[in-house]
Structure formats: C-alpha cells, structure tokens
Scaffold this motif. Sequence first.
Motif: not given
Length: 95
Positions: A61-73
């Motif tokens: 079972w894999l976790r949903p592929d969701e963005v958890t970090e904001s961009s610091h570019r």
Amino acid sequence: MNISEKVVKETAELAQLVFSDEDLSVISGSMSEILALVEQMQEVNTSTVIPMSHPLDATQWLRPDEVTESSHREEFQKLAPEARDGVYLVPRVVD
C-alpha cells in the motif's frame, strides 16, 4: 561437486582476497557443501509448482502522491553566486 583449494585460491586472487592455508581448506569445504545442497535442490520435481510473483503474495500500500513541501527556489537562488530564469549558472568545465 568438490571444490579444490586451488580453485578457491584462484577465485580469491581474482577477487583480490588473501586467505591463510587453514582458511582455504575451510572455505573449499563450505563451498563444496553449498554446491552439494544446490545439486540436491535441482533434483526436486517442481513441474507442478505454479511460480509466484512474490513469496507472500502481498500488496504494498502506497501513500497518495501529494506535494507536502512548498517551493523555496527563489530563496535559494538569492543565495547562489549566479542564477537567471530559475536556473543556477555555473562555470563551464568542458570545452
């Protein structure tokens, strides 16, 4: 199958390993035992055994592929010696 100390010595040399004479006899005996076990396993009739893709036949079972970090570019590029159009500029190393 019997593995001689000569074969162990040649294999050890190829792998750049050094063994004492006592170790050579122990290793050759162990390797012979392992190969005898493999030969014994080869004799087992497995023609009626259905191959399994996984020994436990489990589903991962894999976790949903969701963005958890904001961009610091932008913050990171402010710290860079040179950056333009969202990429880092580095000195050329190959002509």
